[in-house]
Scaffold this active site. Structure first.
Site, PDB file in Angstrom:
ATOM      1  N   ASP A 132      30.738  28.634   2.014  1.00 32.54           N
ATOM      2  CA  ASP A 132      31.001  27.202   1.928  1.00 32.54           C
ATOM      3  C   ASP A 132      32.190  26.838   2.804  1.00 32.54           C
ATOM      4  O   ASP A 132      33.059  27.678   3.093  1.00 32.54           O
ATOM      5  CB  ASP A 132      31.297  26.794   0.481  1.00 32.54           C
ATOM      6  CG  ASP A 132      30.092  26.928  -0.433  1.00 32.54           C
ATOM      7  OD1 ASP A 132      28.962  26.972   0.089  1.00 32.54           O
ATOM      8  OD2 ASP A 132      30.286  26.988  -1.658  1.00 32.54           O
ATOM      9  N   ARG A 133      32.263  25.572   3.190  1.00 33.52           N
ATOM     10  CA  ARG A 133      33.306  25.115   4.095  1.00 33.52           C
ATOM     11  C   ARG A 133      34.706  25.498   3.610  1.00 33.52           C
ATOM     12  O   ARG A 133      35.539  25.989   4.371  1.00 33.52           O
ATOM     13  CB  ARG A 133      33.225  23.586   4.251  1.00 33.52           C
ATOM     14  CG  ARG A 133      34.285  23.008   5.183  1.00 33.52           C
ATOM     15  CD  ARG A 133      34.294  21.495   5.103  1.00 33.52           C
ATOM     16  NE  ARG A 133      33.091  20.922   5.638  1.00 33.52           N
ATOM     17  CZ  ARG A 133      32.943  20.509   6.904  1.00 33.52           C
ATOM     18  NH1 ARG A 133      33.960  20.624   7.741  1.00 33.52           N
ATOM     19  NH2 ARG A 133      31.811  19.992   7.326  1.00 33.52           N
TER      20      ARG A 133
END
Length: 313
Positions: A132-133
């Site tokens: 995830d970012r």
């Protein structure tokens, strides 16, 4: 022009504009504030430059993501750089910094990790898994089509072993297994729910609590499957969301220490080398924002071989 539009409903009502935009787009709040600052956010049809302005029920928020083929923050937010952990003729492994997307997205601000690694190599990098970012840590790429295919098989067939560390809210037991299936949460777009009540996909996580205090826990996570938001949703189901994870209700601080992002880190990865089959063990240093909680708890970061069961942990 590309834009994302959403309505202030439910949990978004009363939230600051920047916080709501960050949750909707999956951006760090700093970048969401940047979008507000440059005039890329409109509330109820009017440009909003006050990141702290609170949303009223029913207000429509529009965010300009791209205009003239360029992000509003293309100049203002250069992508962070990565650290190379291992490189040979077939494989490159890097430490992904928090805030950098794994691959280009509609809401892209600056280059993605796959773009940066491709530029470093001078050719396309073979993406085989994603973080995830806001998650930091070990990410591997293939340098040839054959290596990319072999690495992808390590993940697909469950041979890749992963260890994450995170700081959560209080209340975790000393260890345990979470096998709740995951499904998209229809009430909260962008979130996954861990529940047996829905027809979800199987997901399995082992965990060992390294520190349990009245304000926060530090936990070692051993995911046995690789589902989207698996660790975030499983910890939320246990009543201890990851600190800084605004999408899943994580607190912004604990014991006087700030949590500036979702404090989840892919600390170690073990898998077979795509050419030789020899074990390849990779570790990424825990970043300072998460390491502060290890220091506050007075514990060490787990090292060495990744356990295959709770009995080995």
């Amino acid at each position: 022009m590309k834009r994302r539009t959403f309505r202030a409903e439910g949990a978004r009502v009363g939230r600051p504009v920047a916080e709501a935009v960050a949750a909707e787009l999956g951006l760090p709040e700093e970048q969401a504030r940047g979008l507000v600052d440059v005039g890329a956010v409109y509330v109820a049809g009017r440009r909003c430059r006050d990141a702290k302005a609170r949303l009223s029920a029913g207000q429509v928020v529009a965010v300009v993501l791209e205009e003239g083929g360029q992000s509003p923050l293309a100049e203002a937010a250069p992508a962070p750089s990565f650290q190379v952990l291992h490189e040979d003729a077939e494989v490159i492994a890097v430490d992904k910094p928090a805030g950098l997307p794994a691959q280009p997205t509609e809401a892209r601000v600056g280059a993605s990790l796959v773009d940066q690694v491709g530029a470093y190599l001078g050719r396309e990098a073979g993406l085989v898994h994603r973080l995830d970012r806001e998650t930091s840590g070990v990410t591997v790429f293939g340098k040839t089509p054959q290596a990319t295919s072999a690495l992808a098989a390590e993940f697909r067939e469950g041979r890749a072993r992963k260890r994450y560390v995170a700081t959560t809210g209080p209340g975790l037991p000393s260890s345990g297994t979470v096998d709740l299936p995951l499904s998209k949460d229809p009430a909260r777009p962008g979130r996954w729910r861990a529940s047996r009540a829905a027809n979800g996909i199987p997901a399995l996580t082992f965990f060992r609590t390294l520190y349990a205090g009245p304000d926060f826990c530090v936990v070692e996570l051993l995911p046995q499957t690789g589902r989207t938001h698996q660790l975030r949703a499983h910890l939320t189901a246990l009543g201890a969301p990851i600190l800084g994870d605004s999408r899943y209700g994580g607190a912004r601080s604990a014991a006087g220490v700030d949590a500036p992002r979702c404090l989840l880190h892919a600390q170690a990865l073990e898998l077979g080398h795509p050419r030789t089959g020899a074990p390849l063990r990779l570790e990424a240093r825990v970043p300072e924002d998460l390491l502060r909680f290890f220091a506050r708890a007075g514990i060490e970061v787990p090292r060495g071989a990744i356990p295959t069961s709770l009995e080995e942990a």
